[in-house]
Design a protein around this motif. Structure first.
Motif, PDB file in Angstrom:
ATOM      1  N   LYS A 154       9.194 -14.866   7.068  1.00  0.00           N
ATOM      2  CA  LYS A 154      10.234 -14.316   6.411  1.00  0.00           C
ATOM      3  C   LYS A 154      11.198 -15.401   6.184  1.00  0.00           C
ATOM      4  N   GLU A 155      11.825 -15.322   5.212  1.00  0.00           N
ATOM      5  CA  GLU A 155      12.822 -16.635   4.484  1.00  0.00           C
ATOM      6  C   GLU A 155      13.768 -16.712   5.301  1.00  0.00           C
ATOM      7  N   SER A 210      15.261 -20.101   2.850  1.00  0.00           N
ATOM      8  CA  SER A 210      16.164 -18.632   2.485  1.00  0.00           C
ATOM      9  C   SER A 210      16.649 -18.819   1.319  1.00  0.00           C
ATOM     10  N   ARG A 218      11.816 -18.301  -2.283  1.00  0.00           N
ATOM     11  CA  ARG A 218      10.617 -17.514  -2.056  1.00  0.00           C
ATOM     12  C   ARG A 218       9.423 -18.159  -2.945  1.00  0.00           C
ATOM     13  N   LYS A 262       8.895 -15.288   1.833  1.00  0.00           N
ATOM     14  CA  LYS A 262       8.682 -14.408   1.497  1.00  0.00           C
ATOM     15  C   LYS A 262      10.016 -13.446   2.170  1.00  0.00           C
ATOM     16  N   LYS A 263      10.793 -12.444   1.014  1.00  0.00           N
ATOM     17  CA  LYS A 263      11.760 -11.434   1.877  1.00  0.00           C
ATOM     18  C   LYS A 263      11.225 -10.722   3.366  1.00  0.00           C
ATOM     19  N   ASP A 264      10.472 -10.590   2.933  1.00  0.00           N
ATOM     20  CA  ASP A 264       9.866 -10.179   3.797  1.00  0.00           C
ATOM     21  C   ASP A 264       8.563  -9.876   5.494  1.00  0.00           C
ATOM     22  N   TRP A 265       8.705  -9.949   6.047  1.00  0.00           N
ATOM     23  CA  TRP A 265       7.096 -10.357   7.130  1.00  0.00           C
ATOM     24  C   TRP A 265       5.959  -9.410   5.785  1.00  0.00           C
ATOM     25  N   GLU A 303       5.761  -8.036   2.696  1.00  0.00           N
ATOM     26  CA  GLU A 303       6.007  -8.263   1.516  1.00  0.00           C
ATOM     27  C   GLU A 303       4.183  -9.241   1.410  1.00  0.00           C
TER      28      GLU A 303
END
Length: 205
Positions: free
Chosen positions: A103-104, A168, A173, A200-203, A205
Motif C-alpha cells: 500500500k502506498e 505515495s 503507483r 497500489k492505492k490499497d492492499w 487492489e
C-alpha cells in the motif's frame, strides 16, 4: 530491454563501495579471537559465550553446501500485517512470478534470514537497487545496510533493516523490480537475486 541482473548487481556493489568510507577490520579466525586477551578471564568467558558452539571445532549445518553463509528468506514486514516472504533456497528465477503488493505510503522493514556455518563471517552487507518498470526502466532507490559479523550457529540468524516509507501518490503507483545482493567485507557474493513489488492505492487492489 532490461539489463541483465548480474550487471545491475555489479553496478550496485561498485557504486555503494565508492560512496562508503568504511574500512573492514582484519579477518580473524575463531582460534585467534579466543587467544586474544586470554589473560582476562571475564573477557575470555564472554567471548566463549558469544561464540557458543563455534569454538568446539566448527558448525556445519549443511555438509553438502560449501558456503559459509546460506541465505534462507527475505521478508517484507509491515506492522499489524502478516509478513510477506520470499523463499531464497529454491529456483531464484521463479521469484519474479511472486509479486508483493504494498500500500502506498506504508512504513515497512526488510528482514533477511540466514545461516552461518563453518567459520565466522565478517562484515556482512545487504545491497539493494530498485527500478521502476517502464520504458525505459528508472532507478528510484539504492541502499546498503551493514549487517555485521556473525559466528557459525545451527540456528537461523536474522537482520532487519530500519523502517522505510513506500512512495505515495498517483505517480508512485506501479510495478518495481529490486536487485538484491548479500555480500561481505571480502566481496564474497553469498546470494544475489531479483524480486518485484507493486505499489497500489490499497492492499485490496
Amino acid at each position: 530491454m532490461s539489463e541483465p541482473i548480474l550487471d545491475h548487481i555489479d553496478s550496485v556493489d561498485e557504486e555503494l563501495e565508492v560512496e562508503s568510507n568504511y574500512k573492514p577490520p582484519p579477518e580473524k579466525t575463531i582460534e585467534q579471537i579466543l587467544e586474544a586477551d586470554k589473560e582476562d578471564e571475564s573477557l575470555k568467558k564472554y567471548k566463549e559465550t558469544l561464540l557458543g558452539e563455534a569454538k568446539a571445532g566448527g558448525v556445519i549445518v549443511d555438509p553438502n553446501d560449501p558456503r559459509k553463509v546460506i541465505v534462507k528468506k527475505l521478508a517484507l514486514c509491515v506492522t499489524d500485517r502478516p509478513d510477506m516472504e520470499l523463499d531464497l533456497t529454491g529456483d531464484l528465477t521463479q521469484l519474479k512470478k511472486q509479486t508483493f503488493v504494498i500500500k502506498e505510503g506504508v512504513s515497512y522493514k526488510i528482514r533477511i534470514d540466514f545461516v552461518v556455518q563453518r567459520e565466522i563471517v565478517h562484515g556482512l552487507k545487504y545491497l539493494q537497487k530498485t527500478y521502476r518498470l517502464g520504458v525505459p526502466e528508472v532507478t528510484v532507490d539504492k541502499m546498503t545496510h551493514m549487517v555485521g559479523s556473525y559466528p557459525p550457529k545451527t540456528e537461523i540468524q536474522s537482520y532487519t533493516t530500519s523502517a522505510e516509507d513506500a512512495p505515495s501518490g498517483v505517480m508512485a503507483r506501479g510495478s518495481y523490480t529490486v536487485n538484491s545482493l548479500f555480500t561481505d567485507d571480502d566481496r564474497n557474493e553469498h546470494l544475489k537475486w531479483e524480486w518485484s513489488f507493486d505499489i497500489k492505492k490499497d492492499w485490496r487492489e
